[in-house]
Motif scaffolding. Structure first.
Motif, PDB file in Angstrom:
ATOM      1  N   LEU A   1     -18.154 -26.172   7.358  1.00  0.00           N
ATOM      2  CA  LEU A   1     -18.594 -26.574   8.692  1.00  0.00           C
ATOM      3  C   LEU A   1     -17.570 -26.207   9.756  1.00  0.00           C
ATOM      4  N   GLU A   2     -16.303 -26.157   9.402  1.00  0.00           N
ATOM      5  CA  GLU A   2     -15.294 -25.676  10.344  1.00  0.00           C
ATOM      6  C   GLU A   2     -15.525 -24.206  10.669  1.00  0.00           C
ATOM      7  N   ILE A   3     -15.863 -23.406   9.667  1.00  0.00           N
ATOM      8  CA  ILE A   3     -16.141 -21.985   9.901  1.00  0.00           C
ATOM      9  C   ILE A   3     -17.389 -21.820  10.754  1.00  0.00           C
ATOM     10  N   ILE A   4     -18.408 -22.624  10.477  1.00  0.00           N
ATOM     11  CA  ILE A   4     -19.626 -22.580  11.293  1.00  0.00           C
ATOM     12  C   ILE A   4     -19.306 -22.936  12.740  1.00  0.00           C
ATOM     13  N   ALA A   5     -18.492 -23.967  12.959  1.00  0.00           N
ATOM     14  CA  ALA A   5     -18.136 -24.362  14.319  1.00  0.00           C
ATOM     15  C   ALA A   5     -17.384 -23.248  15.027  1.00  0.00           C
ATOM     16  N   HIS A   6     -16.457 -22.620  14.329  1.00  0.00           N
ATOM     17  CA  HIS A   6     -15.656 -21.550  14.922  1.00  0.00           C
ATOM     18  C   HIS A   6     -16.517 -20.340  15.273  1.00  0.00           C
ATOM     19  N   ALA A   7     -17.548 -20.070  14.468  1.00  0.00           N
ATOM     20  CA  ALA A   7     -18.401 -18.904  14.708  1.00  0.00           C
ATOM     21  C   ALA A   7     -19.216 -19.046  15.977  1.00  0.00           C
ATOM     22  N   GLY A   8     -19.594 -20.283  16.339  1.00  0.00           N
ATOM     23  CA  GLY A   8     -20.491 -20.483  17.467  1.00  0.00           C
ATOM     24  C   GLY A   8     -21.915 -20.119  17.089  1.00  0.00           C
TER      25      GLY A   8
ATOM     26  N   SER B   1     -16.543 -32.068  11.964  1.00  0.00           N
ATOM     27  CA  SER B   1     -16.072 -30.709  11.673  1.00  0.00           C
ATOM     28  C   SER B   1     -17.033 -29.664  12.222  1.00  0.00           C
ATOM     29  N   ALA B   2     -18.339 -29.921  12.088  1.00  0.00           N
ATOM     30  CA  ALA B   2     -19.340 -28.983  12.602  1.00  0.00           C
ATOM     31  C   ALA B   2     -19.288 -28.873  14.119  1.00  0.00           C
ATOM     32  N   LEU B   3     -18.789 -29.927  14.769  1.00  0.00           N
ATOM     33  CA  LEU B   3     -18.697 -29.942  16.241  1.00  0.00           C
ATOM     34  C   LEU B   3     -17.323 -29.507  16.729  1.00  0.00           C
ATOM     35  N   GLY B   4     -16.484 -29.045  15.825  1.00  0.00           N
ATOM     36  CA  GLY B   4     -15.240 -28.424  16.246  1.00  0.00           C
ATOM     37  C   GLY B   4     -13.973 -29.186  15.985  1.00  0.00           C
ATOM     38  N   LYS B   5     -14.031 -30.340  15.340  1.00  0.00           N
ATOM     39  CA  LYS B   5     -12.807 -31.070  15.043  1.00  0.00           C
ATOM     40  C   LYS B   5     -11.947 -30.284  14.065  1.00  0.00           C
TER      41      LYS B   5
END
Length: 301
Positions: A257-264, A294-298
């Protein structure tokens, strides 16, 4: 591509599952101070409350051997959810949908697909690729991915206003490890990109989720993420209705989910199948909320 504001939508639906309890999932996640913790990330947030959902006790029981149990009430809830998600996105919100069983993703993903051709990242121990012809249980929470990609009953396949709601080639299924026999055959002949636990073990979560994001972004207007808590090993996420040993770790889930958040590009997110009745001191609901952050960028740092 980072979302500017968040809309919480609870869907206490358990008609699609074989075990009771997931209707309490939205409350269990809110109990962990979800709203405050999202606000601490800097997001304005509105909580739209819970959709009205029928209970088993007030619904006509399915006939013995019914292949589509509670079809009509589930379709009605999902149609309402699709409209709510569509309106939230139109108002500039990222909808965060709290489940509830996985049949609700018919509504969340279809609403995200209205007026857009999105991709889909489906993170789950199960493929949810059954239809009335292949199901062993008749439980609709085992069918939403099939319906979203155009296979199944018309009440389930047409919620986006078109069929399929999402093109199979824009779908990445991540973490699957438990398939029904006919479901497996259907997947082998579909255009969906499947990353099993074998792929995660061999390639690592980072490589797998980066490939999934590329699939969901290629030629689309963003993507919906559907996260079933049973993808995580039951030693770390015990409060789910259909646990399967050998799942991903807590840390792998956060990394994904961190990678997904970073990808936008994430248009909407649902977290499903949290079952407080089967949980241990609300641990699975708390984990679900940590993953939402995490999905929202934490980040750790």
């Amino acid at each position: 591509m980072k979302p500017e504001k968040i809309a919480l939508i609870g869907v206490p639906l358990d008609l699609g599952a074989g075990r009771r309890g997931v209707d309490m999932g939205p409350s269990a996640m809110r109990y962990t101070a979800l709203r405050r913790r999202i606000e601490d990330l800097g997001y304005p947030i509105v909580d739209l409350g819970n959709l009205v959902t029928p209970m088993v006790e007030t619904s006509a029981p399915p006939a013995p051997g019914e292949c589509l149990r509670y079809l009509e009430p589930i379709a009605e809830v999902c149609a309402t959810l699709a409209a709510t998600v569509e309106a939230s996105i139109a108002d500039g919100f990222l909808p965060l949908i709290l489940g509830g069983d996985h049949s609700l993703s018919l509504g969340s993903a279809s609403g995200s697909a209205r007026g857009c051709a999105p991709g889909l990242i489906w993170i789950d121990a199960h493929a949810d690729f059954n239809t009335a012809e292949t199901t062993l249980s008749g439980n609709i929470h085992g069918m939403p991915l099939a319906a979203l990609t155009g296979r199944g009953h018309p009440l389930l396949t047409g919620l986006a206003g078109r069929t399929p709601a999402i093109q199979p080639g824009h779908v990445a299924l991540v973490g699957v490890r438990d398939l029904d026999p006919l479901e497996r055959e259907a997947l082998l002949h579909a255009s969906i990109h499947v990353f099993t636990m074998h792929d995660i073990d061999r390639r690592g979560m980072a490589a797998v989720i980066e490939a999934a994001v590329a699939i969901a972004q290629q030629g689309t207007g963003g993507f919906h993420v559907s996260f079933d808590l049973d993808v995580i090993d039951p030693r770390e996420a015990p409060g789910v209705g259909t646990p399967v040993a050998g799942g991903i770790s807590r840390r792998e889930a956060h990394l994904a989910l961190e990678i997904i958040a970073h990808a936008g590009g994430m248009r909407s997110l649902d977290l499903v199948e949290v079952n407080p009745i089967l949980d241990e001191r609300n641990a699975t609901a708390a984990l679900a909320v940590d993953l939402a952050l995490s999905a929202l960028g934490k980040r750790i740092l």
